[in-house]
Motif scaffolding. Structure first.
Motif, PDB file in Angstrom:
ATOM      1  N   ILE A 159      16.612-113.889  35.529  1.00 33.52           N
ATOM      2  CA  ILE A 159      16.519-114.137  34.091  1.00 33.52           C
ATOM      3  C   ILE A 159      15.192-114.817  33.768  1.00 33.52           C
ATOM      4  N   SER A 160      14.515-114.288  32.767  1.00 32.21           N
ATOM      5  CA  SER A 160      13.306-114.932  32.252  1.00 32.21           C
ATOM      6  C   SER A 160      13.714-115.817  31.081  1.00 32.21           C
ATOM      7  N   PHE A 161      13.339-117.101  31.118  1.00 35.69           N
ATOM      8  CA  PHE A 161      13.744-118.012  30.050  1.00 35.69           C
ATOM      9  C   PHE A 161      12.593-118.947  29.687  1.00 35.69           C
ATOM     10  N   THR A 162      12.735-119.599  28.549  1.00 33.85           N
ATOM     11  CA  THR A 162      11.710-120.530  28.071  1.00 33.85           C
ATOM     12  C   THR A 162      12.160-121.957  28.313  1.00 33.85           C
ATOM     13  N   GLY A 163      11.446-122.643  29.196  1.00 34.81           N
ATOM     14  CA  GLY A 163      11.752-124.039  29.475  1.00 34.81           C
ATOM     15  C   GLY A 163      10.933-124.965  28.593  1.00 34.81           C
ATOM     16  N   ALA A 208       6.731-107.664  31.398  1.00 31.28           N
ATOM     17  CA  ALA A 208       7.581-106.614  31.977  1.00 31.28           C
ATOM     18  C   ALA A 208       7.971-106.960  33.411  1.00 31.28           C
ATOM     19  N   LEU A 209       7.018-107.408  34.211  1.00 35.99           N
ATOM     20  CA  LEU A 209       7.307-107.754  35.601  1.00 35.99           C
ATOM     21  C   LEU A 209       8.270-108.939  35.681  1.00 35.99           C
ATOM     22  N   ASN A 210       8.117-109.898  34.764  1.00 37.44           N
ATOM     23  CA  ASN A 210       9.033-111.039  34.733  1.00 37.44           C
ATOM     24  C   ASN A 210      10.470-110.610  34.461  1.00 37.44           C
ATOM     25  N   LYS A 211      10.626-109.495  33.725  1.00 33.08           N
ATOM     26  CA  LYS A 211      11.956-108.990  33.394  1.00 33.08           C
ATOM     27  C   LYS A 211      12.529-108.097  34.496  1.00 33.08           C
TER      28      LYS A 211
END
Length: 275
Positions: A159-163, A208-211
């Motif tokens: 999961i890509s998230f905003t910290g 895209a790669l992060n996803k």
């Protein structure tokens, strides 16, 4: 005769830094370190270390100091584990200790990481006794939703998230469920500051790669442009690359009809052959 440049690590102001060294005299090197003036150092200095192999990211002396802070003896680890640690790879450490009159067992994941502002540090995450419940699945002031938690734990997704930092600064991180720790584990996300074969990623490529998506990336080389199919492994923190031409060849399907000779009214059968 061209002077041989040697890759080294030097300890300056309590921080181990990468540098390049050339012989200055019989007993000294002249060393160049980014953002510092050139200087000389004794060849047998305890603050100088030669790079062991090209993939080495951290000095052995640096790793020893960091692991001692986590009560792990670097020197007692097998050679392959030592090499993995100085390459910046994860290491799951099992240890025992005495507490309250009994022998206790502890498991912790350790990894050398580099931070631009503070230099290297040892990331340590201790295994939970019980799997983390959805309500406690948090990281960097971000609460994962039940859907995200399920995707990580049950489906093995990243999961890509905003910290958010304590001072309100926001940044992108990657998270996945690590069963060996019974917990969520986080890693740095890719950005436009990340280089692939000497070329910075675009924001679209990084996102895209992060996803977990795969992207075609073209790199200029001495023999012309070369295109790769690229994905990112957060757990290993490395790019996974495939040749576009080879990938297309591997995915080609050739269907051939086979008919038994001299046999009438037999159904033809399609056969799929992967090349």
């Amino acid at each position: 005769m061209e002077t041989q440049i040697e890759k080294v690590f030097v300890k300056m102001n309590q921080v181990w830094l990468k540098g390049e060294a050339i012989p200055a005299t019989e007993n000294t090197y002249k060393v160049r370190v980014l953002n510092y003036p050139d200087f000389t150092i004794e060849k047998d200095s305890e603050f100088l270390e030669h790079q062991k192999f090209p993939a080495q990211r951290f000095a052995i002396g640096d790793a020893k100091e960091r692991l001692e802070g986590a009560y792990i003896s670097f020197g007692k680890l097998p050679d392959n584990i030592q090499d993995a640690i100085i390459k910046g790879e994860e290491y799951l450490h099992n240890s025992t200790y005495i507490a309250d009159g009994s022998l206790k067992h502890q498991v912790k994941m350790v990894q050398m990481v580099y931070q631009q502002n503070t230099g290297s540090k040892l990331d340590v995450q201790i295994k939970r006794n019980e799997p983390v419940p959805p309500g406690e699945a948090k990281a960097y002031n971000y609460q994962f939703t039940k859907e995200e938690f399920n995707q990580m734990k049950e489906q093995g997704k990243v999961i890509s998230f905003t910290g958010t930092s304590m001072n309100g600064e926001q940044f992108t991180k990657l998270a996945y469920y690590e069963p060996r720790l019974n917990d969520i584990r986080t890693k740095s996300a890719l950005s436009e500051k990340t280089y692939f074969y000497g070329q910075p990623l675009t924001k679209e490529q990084a996102d895209a790669l992060n996803k977990g998506e795969e992207r075609e990336i073209t790199i200029p080389t001495k023999r012309g442009e070369k295109t790769y199919l690229v994905s990112w492994s957060p757990k290993a923190e490395r790019f996974i690359t495939k040749s576009v031409e080879q990938s297309k060849l591997n995915n080609m399907e050739v269907t051939a009809e086979t008919v038994q000779p001299d046999v009438k009214k037999k159904r033809t059968r399609g056969q799929t052959v992967r090349l």
